[in-house]
Design an enzyme around this catalytic site. Structure first.
Site, PDB file in Angstrom:
ATOM      1  N   LYS A  70     -29.616  -3.863  41.685  1.00 59.13           N
ATOM      2  CA  LYS A  70     -29.772  -2.711  40.795  1.00 59.13           C
ATOM      3  C   LYS A  70     -30.259  -1.538  41.627  1.00 59.13           C
ATOM      4  O   LYS A  70     -31.140  -1.694  42.479  1.00 59.13           O
ATOM      5  CB  LYS A  70     -30.773  -3.010  39.677  1.00 59.13           C
ATOM      6  CG  LYS A  70     -30.232  -3.950  38.630  1.00 59.13           C
ATOM      7  CD  LYS A  70     -31.188  -4.095  37.463  1.00 59.13           C
ATOM      8  CE  LYS A  70     -30.598  -5.030  36.408  1.00 59.13           C
ATOM      9  NZ  LYS A  70     -31.538  -5.181  35.273  1.00 59.13           N
ATOM     10  N   GLU A  71     -29.661  -0.379  41.353  1.00 62.35           N
ATOM     11  CA  GLU A  71     -30.094   0.837  42.031  1.00 62.35           C
ATOM     12  C   GLU A  71     -30.453   1.884  40.994  1.00 62.35           C
ATOM     13  O   GLU A  71     -29.881   1.917  39.910  1.00 62.35           O
ATOM     14  CB  GLU A  71     -29.025   1.361  42.998  1.00 62.35           C
ATOM     15  CG  GLU A  71     -27.765   1.863  42.349  1.00 62.35           C
ATOM     16  CD  GLU A  71     -26.750   2.418  43.337  1.00 62.35           C
ATOM     17  OE1 GLU A  71     -26.830   2.123  44.536  1.00 62.35           O
ATOM     18  OE2 GLU A  71     -25.863   3.162  42.886  1.00 62.35           O
ATOM     19  N   LYS A  83     -27.561  13.683  45.968  1.00 67.58           N
ATOM     20  CA  LYS A  83     -27.875  12.594  45.038  1.00 67.58           C
ATOM     21  C   LYS A  83     -28.397  11.426  45.858  1.00 67.58           C
ATOM     22  O   LYS A  83     -27.801  11.045  46.861  1.00 67.58           O
ATOM     23  CB  LYS A  83     -26.623  12.172  44.278  1.00 67.58           C
ATOM     24  CG  LYS A  83     -26.832  11.016  43.320  1.00 67.58           C
ATOM     25  CD  LYS A  83     -25.498  10.737  42.642  1.00 67.58           C
ATOM     26  CE  LYS A  83     -25.510   9.547  41.755  1.00 67.58           C
ATOM     27  NZ  LYS A  83     -24.182   9.337  41.171  1.00 67.58           N
TER      28      LYS A  83
END
Length: 161
Positions: A70-71, A83
């Site tokens: 998960k990021e 970003k």
């Protein structure tokens, strides 16, 4: 132990068009659709695309490295077109990394040209330093090349109309 790897690629589209893709959730959808050999699934588990959004990336079977992680979007600067995401669960964190950050920066080069600069910054515990060899810029290079092709196809379609 801290490390960093970078890659730059020129895109033959305005920076604003490149940022529309990289600065939002569109890049995740694109890689899921156009890179099934690398990504099995890219899903939003939290958020709406802004800072704090969490994505779960599940890699295709046979890809070296972690099977999923998960990021979290930790920085989205629309003015500077930067970003950043950080792994918050699984993946490289399971291999002794205390930080694994990916940054995309879209740099305006000219009216119809821009550069996408991809960077991985990482920190790994000293006793796990050998795992730094797992870090590779190549997956980001492939993502940026797929994005470049997509942007050029869209540009050609607009010019044809």
């Amino acid at each position: 132990m801290f490390g960093e790897v970078e890659h730059e690629l020129e895109l033959h589209v305005p920076a604003s068009e490149a940022w529309d893709l990289f600065g939002a959730l569109r890049i995740g959808k694109l890689v899921e659709e156009e890179m099934p050999e690398m990504f099995q699934k890219v899903e939003i588990t939290e958020g709406d695309g802004g800072v704090g959004t969490v994505l779960k990336l599940t890699f295709a079977p046979g890809i070296p490295g972690p099977s999923s992680y998960k990021e979290k979007f930790t920085k989205i600067d629309n003015e500077k077109r930067i970003k950043e995401t950080e792994i918050v669960e699984g993946g490289y964190l399971d291999f002794g990394f205390t930080l694994f950050r990916v940054r995309f920066e879209v740099v305006e080069k000219g009216e119809d040209s821009s550069i996408i600069k991809s960077t991985i910054e990482y920190e790994v515990k000293e006793e796990e330093a050998a795992n730094a060899s797992l870090v590779s810029i190549q997956p980001l290079v492939k993502i940026v090349q797929v994005a470049k092709s997509y942007l050029q196809r869209n540009k050609a379609a607009k010019e044809a109309n």
